[in-house]
Scaffold this motif. Structure first.
Motif, mmCIF file in Angstrom:
data_model
loop_
_atom_site.group_PDB
_atom_site.id
_atom_site.type_symbol
_atom_site.label_atom_id
_atom_site.label_comp_id
_atom_site.label_asym_id
_atom_site.label_seq_id
_atom_site.Cartn_x
_atom_site.Cartn_y
_atom_site.Cartn_z
ATOM 1 N N LYS A 50 -37.087 56.320 46.565
ATOM 2 C CA LYS A 50 -37.881 56.702 47.591
ATOM 3 C C LYS A 50 -39.208 56.111 47.681
ATOM 4 O O LYS A 50 -40.186 56.345 48.329
ATOM 5 N N GLY A 53 -25.916 50.552 50.390
ATOM 6 C CA GLY A 53 -27.305 51.229 49.973
ATOM 7 C C GLY A 53 -27.189 51.916 48.674
ATOM 8 O O GLY A 53 -28.164 52.602 48.296
ATOM 9 N N THR A 54 -25.995 52.079 48.005
ATOM 10 C CA THR A 54 -25.843 52.724 46.863
ATOM 11 C C THR A 54 -25.372 51.868 45.404
ATOM 12 O O THR A 54 -24.700 51.011 45.714
ATOM 13 N N ARG A 61 -31.047 52.585 48.061
ATOM 14 C CA ARG A 61 -31.595 53.941 48.317
ATOM 15 C C ARG A 61 -31.071 55.214 47.229
ATOM 16 O O ARG A 61 -31.842 56.122 47.131
ATOM 17 N N SER A 73 -32.624 58.886 43.139
ATOM 18 C CA SER A 73 -32.960 58.355 44.462
ATOM 19 C C SER A 73 -34.244 57.634 44.417
ATOM 20 O O SER A 73 -34.956 57.648 43.885
#
Length: 373
Positions: free
Chosen positions: A160, A274-275, A311, A158
């Motif tokens: 973050k 987003g991946t 993300r 992830s």
């Protein structure tokens, strides 16, 4: 409610429903590998013992499900599995409203219309289809065995925080080891990292990727196995070239590491909604002591953190070196389905009987299959 299943085995016929399938896939899953163009590419791989088939489920001419399958025949027994291997994150794609109906219709089609006796489907542990598939097997009296194996898992990271914060959270040992690899590369010669995005210098980029592949350990393995090429790599490249022209959500990133003018490692990633999918990484085996693969992946992960648009990083496999960046995994579970007596009988004989009896049973199964046409 009338549900119709159309089975498509010709890749060219996929083009007819291209827009409808892509619209449905885009609305019901975030997985780019289920888009029509990639499925069509994978459908080209038909053999004497297997054939691909796409099940398109519709209600009142509206698509409510898409299931890409590969039907295989071995020793007279037909089996079904997802067309895509586990690292492409396959799953049943159904609309939420009709999920139960779609699952029941799909399994009925596989075991009755396609005459399969066995089904092997690996699903993400958090799939919305997980419990529905279990219950449908009970309702249809299909034997199901669940197999949990870490080989099916995906290492995921992830995004973050900033890259600097991520390094701090990983601790001094992470930074120290990466710095050791950097120094080793710097002390060996003149190193250079290059980045190419989307269609930028596409032919030049592809040629450099193939140059690295010729010297990687995987190529020696392929030669021993009499495998001429990395078909997944070729399919990914061909598909991404096409997808880039029509899909604004789709991006392709490639990083290269060169040493004294020679390309020694690369990392290929697909970025979608987003991946970042880390599709392929390879390095020249003669430089393995420098850890060039680890180095170029770390550069790629750093850039993805700094991009501001990613993300999640999906490494797509679960290999030991991924633990350098993450120990979080997306678990997958294989559903081993069977119906009828033949799979159970054959499994019992394989475990209990001598080779001669197994050969006789195999011949009987082949004879029975010929009688059935």
């Amino acid at each position: 409610m009338p549900l119709t299943i159309t089975a498509i085995s010709d890749p060219q016929k996929m083009d007819i429903v291209n827009e409808k399938i892509n619209a449905f896939i885009s609305q019901n899953t975030q997985n780019p590998f289920l888009l029509q163009e990639f499925l069509s590419t994978k459908m080209q791989q038909k053999t004497k013992k297997s054939f691909p088939i796409i099940l398109v489920l519709t209600i009142h001419s509206n698509i409510v499900g898409v299931v890409p399958l590969l039907i295989e025949k071995k020793l007279g027994i037909r089996s079904a599995r997802f067309l895509l291997n586990y690292y492409f994150s396959p799953d049943f794609t159904f609309s939420d409203e009709y999920r139960k109906l779609c699952m029941k219709s799909c399994l009925n089609f596989v075991f009755n219309r396609l005459r399969c006796c066995i089904g092997n489907f690996d699903l993400p542990l958090d799939s919305p289809n997980f419990s529905i598939l279990e219950q449908t097997c009970i309702d249809l009296s299909v034997t199901v065995v669940l197999k949990r194996d870490t080989i099916y898992n995906h290492a995921v990271l992830s995004v973050k925080s900033s890259w600097e914060t991520f390094q701090q959270l990983k601790g001094k040992n992470f930074t120290k080891k990466m710095r050791q690899i950097e120094r080793r590369i710097e002390n060996t010669g003149i190193s250079l990292v290059e980045f190419f995005e989307n269609e930028q210098n596409a032919k030049h980029v592809f040629d450099r990727i193939m140059d690295v592949e010729k010297g990687c350990w995987k190529n020696y393995w392929r030669l021993r196995k009499d495998i001429s090429q990395d078909q997944d790599l070729l399919d990914l490249w061909s598909w991404s070239n096409s997808e880039l022209k029509v899909n604004a959500d789709f991006n392709r990133h490639v990083w290269f590491l060169s040493m004294n003018g020679k390309t020694i490692a690369y990392n290929l990633a697909i970025i979608y909604r987003g991946t970042a999918y880390m599709c392929k990484t390879s390095f020249d085996n003669s430089y393995k002591s420098l850890y060039p693969g680890i180095y170029v992946i770390n550069v790629a992960v750093r850039d993805l953190f700094n991009s501001g648009s990613v993300r999640l990083v999906d490494f797509m496999t679960n290999l030991p070196f991924h633990a350098r960046w993450t120990r979080t995994y997306q678990e997958r579970v294989r559903f081993k389905l069977s119906t009828g007596a033949l799979p159970k009988l054959y499994s019992f004989i394989i475990r209990k009987s001598p080779k001669q009896l197994i050969e006789r049973v195999n011949n009987c199964l082949l004879f029975m299959d010929r009688l059935r046409g």
